[in-house]
Design a protein around this motif. Structure first.
Motif, mmCIF file in Angstrom:
data_model
loop_
_atom_site.group_PDB
_atom_site.id
_atom_site.type_symbol
_atom_site.label_atom_id
_atom_site.label_comp_id
_atom_site.label_asym_id
_atom_site.label_seq_id
_atom_site.Cartn_x
_atom_site.Cartn_y
_atom_site.Cartn_z
ATOM 1 N N ILE A 67 -25.495 17.358 -12.307
ATOM 2 C CA ILE A 67 -25.931 16.003 -11.988
ATOM 3 C C ILE A 67 -26.918 15.568 -13.064
ATOM 4 O O ILE A 67 -27.857 16.296 -13.375
ATOM 5 N N PHE A 68 -26.700 14.378 -13.601
ATOM 6 C CA PHE A 68 -27.601 13.809 -14.586
ATOM 7 C C PHE A 68 -28.435 12.710 -13.939
ATOM 8 O O PHE A 68 -27.923 11.952 -13.106
ATOM 9 N N TYR A 69 -29.695 12.644 -14.341
ATOM 10 C CA TYR A 69 -30.623 11.636 -13.831
ATOM 11 C C TYR A 69 -31.225 10.873 -14.999
ATOM 12 O O TYR A 69 -31.534 11.460 -16.040
ATOM 13 N N ASN A 70 -31.430 9.554 -14.816
ATOM 14 C CA ASN A 70 -32.077 8.778 -15.868
ATOM 15 C C ASN A 70 -33.589 8.953 -15.798
ATOM 16 O O ASN A 70 -34.092 9.728 -14.973
ATOM 17 N N GLU A 71 -34.304 8.245 -16.657
ATOM 18 C CA GLU A 71 -35.760 8.408 -16.735
ATOM 19 C C GLU A 71 -36.471 8.027 -15.436
ATOM 20 O O GLU A 71 -37.610 8.419 -15.211
ATOM 21 N N ASN A 72 -35.793 7.280 -14.557
ATOM 22 C CA ASN A 72 -36.369 6.898 -13.261
ATOM 23 C C ASN A 72 -35.972 7.855 -12.145
ATOM 24 O O ASN A 72 -36.268 7.600 -10.981
ATOM 25 N N GLY A 73 -35.269 8.934 -12.486
ATOM 26 C CA GLY A 73 -34.847 9.900 -11.480
ATOM 27 C C GLY A 73 -33.635 9.472 -10.672
ATOM 28 O O GLY A 73 -33.330 10.056 -9.637
ATOM 29 N N ILE A 74 -32.912 8.473 -11.164
ATOM 30 C CA ILE A 74 -31.719 7.977 -10.472
ATOM 31 C C ILE A 74 -30.489 8.689 -11.026
ATOM 32 O O ILE A 74 -30.315 8.791 -12.246
ATOM 33 N N GLU A 75 -29.646 9.180 -10.120
ATOM 34 C CA GLU A 75 -28.423 9.872 -10.541
ATOM 35 C C GLU A 75 -27.527 8.906 -11.304
ATOM 36 O O GLU A 75 -27.258 7.805 -10.846
ATOM 37 N N THR A 76 -27.058 9.370 -12.478
ATOM 38 C CA THR A 76 -26.194 8.532 -13.308
ATOM 39 C C THR A 76 -24.788 9.103 -13.484
ATOM 40 O O THR A 76 -23.873 8.368 -13.830
ATOM 41 N N ALA A 77 -24.619 10.407 -13.270
ATOM 42 C CA ALA A 77 -23.294 11.015 -13.438
ATOM 43 C C ALA A 77 -23.262 12.380 -12.767
ATOM 44 O O ALA A 77 -24.288 13.041 -12.629
ATOM 45 N N ARG A 78 -22.045 12.776 -12.358
ATOM 46 C CA ARG A 78 -21.769 14.131 -11.869
ATOM 47 C C ARG A 78 -20.555 14.641 -12.608
ATOM 48 O O ARG A 78 -19.550 13.942 -12.726
#
Length: 96
Positions: A67-78
């Motif tokens: 799981i990838f998270y952006n700088e705000n901690g929001i999931e962006t991809a799995r």
């Protein structure tokens, strides 16, 4: 600031969680791919009670899962395999 003027996301601003299992035949290639990236992240072993509980909280039912998270901690991809990881990183390379 227009979209064109916004700074592009860097790998340093993205984090990941990689959920793997010791007996998983698909985990080694994903682990190797992730090891070559210069980005902060952590590996979670779903063979442990804590790792399994964390995976369940995030709705992860297959290993490997990254799981990838952006700088705000929001999931962006799995991603679940190297092919999916390559698609994500080719997309980043094209837009950055």
């Amino acid at each position: 600031m227009s979209k064109a003027e916004e700074p592009a996301a860097t790998l340093e601003s993205v984090t990941y969680e990689m959920y793997t299992k010791k007996t998983c035949p698909n985990c080694p290639p994903v682990k190797e791919f992730m090891a070559h990236l210069d980005m902060p992240g952590r590996a979670i072993d779903v063979d442990t009670e804590e790792g399994l509980a964390e995976a369940a909280k995030k709705g992860i039912f297959a290993s490997p899962t990254v799981i990838f998270y952006n700088e705000n901690g929001i999931e962006t991809a799995r991603c679940h395999n190297v092919e999916e990881l390559e698609v994500v990183f080719n997309k980043v390379a094209v837009t950055a």
